[in-house]
Design an enzyme around this catalytic site. Structure first.
Site, short mmCIF file in Angstrom:
data_model
loop_
_atom_site.label_atom_id
_atom_site.label_comp_id
_atom_site.label_asym_id
_atom_site.label_seq_id
_atom_site.Cartn_x
_atom_site.Cartn_y
_atom_site.Cartn_z
N HIS A 48 1.13 -0.94 0.61
CA HIS A 48 0.03 -0.04 0.09
C HIS A 48 1.10 1.23 0.11
O HIS A 48 0.27 2.61 0.22
CB HIS A 48 -0.71 0.30 1.01
CG HIS A 48 -1.46 -1.42 1.54
ND1 HIS A 48 -2.35 -1.43 0.10
CD2 HIS A 48 -1.62 -2.03 2.69
CE1 HIS A 48 -3.74 -2.86 0.88
NE2 HIS A 48 -2.85 -2.96 2.19
N HIS B 100 -7.02 -4.28 -1.46
CA HIS B 100 -5.99 -5.50 -1.11
C HIS B 100 -6.59 -6.33 -2.78
O HIS B 100 -5.39 -7.30 -3.01
CB HIS B 100 -6.90 -6.69 -0.91
CG HIS B 100 -5.94 -5.69 0.92
ND1 HIS B 100 -7.46 -5.23 1.63
CD2 HIS B 100 -4.39 -5.70 1.81
CE1 HIS B 100 -6.33 -5.11 2.90
NE2 HIS B 100 -5.69 -5.25 3.00
#
Lengths: 211, 331
Positions: free
Chosen positions: B56, B218
């Site tokens: 991320h 995700h």
């Protein structure tokens, strides 16, 4: 076999690690469908770490073995599976105590304590489409077999069969826990990866006890 | 899979090695996978810890530094870090005023941070936690694990970082965190799947003419799959659920148009233009903004919109100096 000893439990963990490595891609595929594609990698990494630990210094008692396994899983798996599988083994070890073997009832009590640890940590209910849907029926089957006078190998085999049935029953369910829950109706039609790895846990247990 | 990697299992450690070389103002512990400031903040100030799965970036390690986090724990790709990592980080950054854990609402993160807080408390460190839950794509939290923590995490880390730097105590920082949580909302979409290095292939198949609306961070499949649409309509599909969920009128707003990692800045600015126009039409006054890759999903193409209903206090905290690899101004 009427009792389960430390050697058999070590064999169980070896078998579980081998299967986790073997089924790594399958577990990841299941997780790709409704999760984030890491369950296979995480379980393979965590169980390999457990084997490394216990091979380096084989624990003499059941509680020492299961606590080592639990702590290693907590600190190497990550995600939700780490705390859940880790707590399962930690609670099992605490209930088993510093012994080198357990009879069928004692082992059942340890397994039950492990499941209660998972419930305390993740708060799953039946039908949420989680590992609970394989583990809970597995322990019910085990307890019923032991209460009926079945010997240990047959009882753990009954547990493995019930886990597989519970696992397969997760396919049509809509997930209510974990990352799959965000998919809503779209999570239906897929086998739950946690229930799949839990079934492997009980199948390898049955294999280890059978010798 | 075409990626700038050596081997999938080495991605995290090798990436941390590069981060450490690129940013000597950070200290990276490769064993615990914890990123801290090379120079800790003063004694007596609240410390902030966040962390989560890797993939991320710049979240979370890129937001460690003066004005923002004191430490970040890096998990494996898309996998929560583990309690021992978090405990080590918590103990390391405590300056005697307690540590706030900033946790994104994902089952694994929540459980691991819970275990870590128990371990740290047993060592005598005061720990409080906020669970960020801002994703309006998750509509019915009764049947899910609750709203995901997504883009608001970035804004939260900036604002709380400034508050902690000011010297507010743990209770005050926690109260601000809850206020931000109540007033921030996000919604994301994906044009393509991402590819997790260990999996080696895209997490989901997305045909050329379709897109996922309501994805998290995700690469998990979204809530709905719909036909690909022009940017103007995509902006509507992101902004409308946010405005429907919370009243953003009558106050200044902080807006983030975030890229998921695989969309170029030209598209993100184009999208920001569409989003800003929609917000203006709806009477939302944009006071501050961020446009760029801040909370990504590996190589996924797509974007998310985050809105925070702010006030003068939050705007002051927003404008306070920050000096991190991922966010830097006023220094």
């Amino acid at each position: 076999m009427t009792n389960i000893d430390t050697t058999t439990l070590i064999d169980w963990l070896h078998r579980f690690a081998a299967v986790a490595a073997d089924k790594r891609e399958w577990l990841t595929e299941l997780d790709s469908a409704i999760g984030d594609a890491d369950h296979g990698a995480n379980m393979a990494r965590g169980t390999a770490a457990v084997i490394e630990k216990i091979d380096a210094a084989p624990p003499a008692t059941i509680d020492e073995l299961l606590k080592t396994a639990g702590m290693t899983l907590v600190s190497s798996v990550g995600g939700a599976s780490g705390p859940l599988y880790g707590t399962f083994f930690l609670r099992m070890g605490m209930t088993a105590g510093a012994v080198t073997e357990l009879d069928a009832a004692g082992f059942g009590a340890a397994l039950r304590a492990g499941l209660e640890g998972i419930v305390a940590r993740g708060k799953p209910e039946a039908g949420d489409k989680t590992m609970f849907d394989a583990m809970s029926p597995a322990l019910d089957a085990y307890d019923a077999a032991v209460a009926g006078g079945t010997d240990l190998p047959a009882a753990v085999r009954a547990a493995a069969d019930a886990a597989a049935t519970g696992r397969d029953a997760t396919t049509p369910l809509v997930a209510r826990k974990g990352r799959a829950s965000y998919l809503g109706e779209r999570s239906a039609g897929h086998l739950d990866p946690g229930a799949a790895s839990t079934t492997l846990l009980f199948e390898t247990l049955a294999d280890a006890v059978a010798g | 899979m075409k990626k700038l990697i050596n081997a999938p299992e080495d991605v995290l450690v090798e990436s941390l090695r590069g981060l450490a070389l690129a940013h000597p103002e950070l200290a990276v512990d490769f064993d615990t996978r914890v990123i801290t400031r090379a120079t800790p903040k003063d004694q007596g100030k609240v410390a902030l810890l966040s962390g989560g799965g890797s993939g991320h970036e710049p979240l979370h390690g890129g937001f460690v530094g003066p004005g923002m986090l004191d430490a970040a724990c890096a998990g494996a790709v898309f996998t929560s870090p583990t309690p021992d990592q978090m405990q080590a980080a918590t103990t390391a950054i405590d300056r005697g005023a307690g540590v706030l854990h900033i946790v994104k609402n994902y089952t694994g993160d929540v459980m691991n941070f819970e275990m870590a807080a128990e371990l740290a408390a047993a060592e005598g460190v005061e720990v409080a936690s906020v669970v960020v839950a801002d994703d309006v794509a998750v509509q019915d939290s009764l049947y899910t694990a609750g709203r995901r923590g997504v883009g608001l995490t970035v804004l939260m880390e900036k604002l709380l970082g400034a508050a902690a730097e000011e010297g507010r105590d743990l209770a005050a920082v926690l109260a601000l965190a809850e206020k931000i949580n109540g007033q921030g909302r996000s919604m994301g979409m994906a044009l393509t799947s991402c590819t997790v290095p260990a999996a080696g292939k895209p997490t989901f198949d997305l045909p050329e003419d379709e897109m996922e609306i309501g994805v998290g961070i995700h690469g998990e499949p979204g809530r709905h799959r719909v036909p690909l649409a022009p940017a103007k309509e995509i902006a509507e599909q992101l902004v409308e659920p946010i405005l429907h969920d919370h009243d953003f009128s009558g106050a200044p707003a902080i807006v983030m148009l975030n890229g998921m990692g695989g969309s170029p800045l030209i598209e993100l600015y184009l999208m920001y233009g569409e989003v800003a126009a929609l917000l203006e039409k709806a009477g939302v006054r944009i006071a501050r903004n961020l446009v760029g890759d801040y909370i990504t999903s590996l190589d996924m193409a797509g974007c998310s919109v985050t809105l925070l209903k702010a006030d003068d206090e939050m705007l002051d905290l927003w404008d306070a100096p920050v000096n991190t690899p991922g966010l830097r101004w006023g220094v």
